[in-house]
Design a protein around this motif. Structure first.
Motif, PDB file in Angstrom:
ATOM      1  N   LYS A 164      15.609  52.405 -75.662  1.00 44.45           N
ATOM      2  CA  LYS A 164      15.768  53.137 -74.416  1.00 44.45           C
ATOM      3  C   LYS A 164      14.562  53.780 -74.271  1.00 44.45           C
ATOM      4  N   LEU A 165      14.329  53.929 -72.808  1.00 43.40           N
ATOM      5  CA  LEU A 165      12.907  54.483 -72.517  1.00 43.40           C
ATOM      6  C   LEU A 165      13.191  55.442 -71.188  1.00 43.40           C
ATOM      7  N   ALA A 166      12.227  56.457 -71.308  1.00 43.92           N
ATOM      8  CA  ALA A 166      11.901  57.240 -69.832  1.00 43.92           C
ATOM      9  C   ALA A 166      10.493  57.151 -69.605  1.00 43.92           C
ATOM     10  N   GLY A 207      10.088  56.660 -75.734  1.00 47.11           N
ATOM     11  CA  GLY A 207      10.974  55.662 -76.503  1.00 47.11           C
ATOM     12  C   GLY A 207      11.743  55.852 -77.679  1.00 47.11           C
ATOM     13  N   HIS A 246      19.034  57.259 -72.734  1.00 46.09           N
ATOM     14  CA  HIS A 246      17.604  57.614 -71.812  1.00 46.09           C
ATOM     15  C   HIS A 246      17.237  59.133 -71.580  1.00 46.09           C
ATOM     16  N   CYS A 289      14.873  60.586 -74.172  1.00 44.52           N
ATOM     17  CA  CYS A 289      13.507  60.399 -73.734  1.00 44.52           C
ATOM     18  C   CYS A 289      13.183  61.271 -72.615  1.00 44.52           C
ATOM     19  N   GLU A 290      13.993  61.242 -71.597  1.00 43.48           N
ATOM     20  CA  GLU A 290      13.620  62.248 -70.453  1.00 43.48           C
ATOM     21  C   GLU A 290      13.122  63.595 -70.941  1.00 43.48           C
ATOM     22  N   TRP A 298      11.665  57.937 -64.744  1.00 42.66           N
ATOM     23  CA  TRP A 298      12.767  56.793 -64.558  1.00 42.66           C
ATOM     24  C   TRP A 298      13.019  56.253 -65.799  1.00 42.66           C
ATOM     25  N   GLY A 299      14.291  55.708 -65.962  1.00 45.70           N
ATOM     26  CA  GLY A 299      14.949  55.105 -67.051  1.00 45.70           C
ATOM     27  C   GLY A 299      14.717  53.779 -67.129  1.00 45.70           C
ATOM     28  N   ASP A 325      14.745  50.003 -70.157  1.00 45.77           N
ATOM     29  CA  ASP A 325      14.848  49.662 -71.513  1.00 45.77           C
ATOM     30  C   ASP A 325      13.926  48.619 -71.828  1.00 45.77           C
ATOM     31  N   SER A 377      19.685  52.810 -65.806  1.00 42.02           N
ATOM     32  CA  SER A 377      20.139  53.989 -66.575  1.00 42.02           C
ATOM     33  C   SER A 377      20.624  55.079 -65.781  1.00 42.02           C
ATOM     34  N   ASN A 394      18.522  57.386 -63.347  1.00 39.68           N
ATOM     35  CA  ASN A 394      18.080  56.663 -62.328  1.00 39.68           C
ATOM     36  C   ASN A 394      18.992  56.998 -60.978  1.00 39.68           C
TER      37      ASN A 394
END
Length: 112
Positions: free
Chosen positions: A27-29, A39, A44, A47-48, A62-63, A65, A77, A80
């Motif tokens: 999972k990423l932001a 990550g 998400h 990370c945010e 922004w989210g 993967d 995500s 988003n």
């Protein structure tokens, strides 16, 4: 484990970030203005939050993967959903924004 990535990630960092989903997904932001990402973790939003604490602004995050084995970026995500920024969906609608996110993710996470 949530990790802030400013430079291309190491094999160890990729492994740590992908532990939650058994190496299948991270999972990423992504902060599109600063061109960094965070990550790992279950959500998400985890990370945010780490990016916000590091000086990023919500409208720049922004989210996404990252699927390490497939070398593929996903763009869905909950973070988003931003009607005020013209995105009313889980998926990032703007193709230019998607391309920018994919470029950042690949530069920082794609090994070899």
């Amino acid at each position: 484990m949530v990790i802030l990535i400013r430079q291309p990630a190491s094999v160890e960092q990729i492994a740590q970030m992908s532990e939650t989903y058994y190496g299948l997904m991270i999972k990423l932001a992504v902060d599109v203005k600063r061109e960094i990402l965070c990550g790992g973790g279950e959500l998400h939003a985890d990370c945010e939050q780490a990016l916000l604490e590091n000086g990023s602004y919500n409208e720049d995050i922004w989210g996404a993967d990252w699927y390490p084995e497939l070398k593929r970026v996903g763009f869905e995500s909950l973070i988003n959903i931003r009607p005020r920024q013209g995105n009313r969906s889980l998926a990032i609608q703007d193709p230019v924004l998607r391309d920018k996110i994919e470029t950042i993710v690949r530069r920082l996470l794609e090994l070899g």
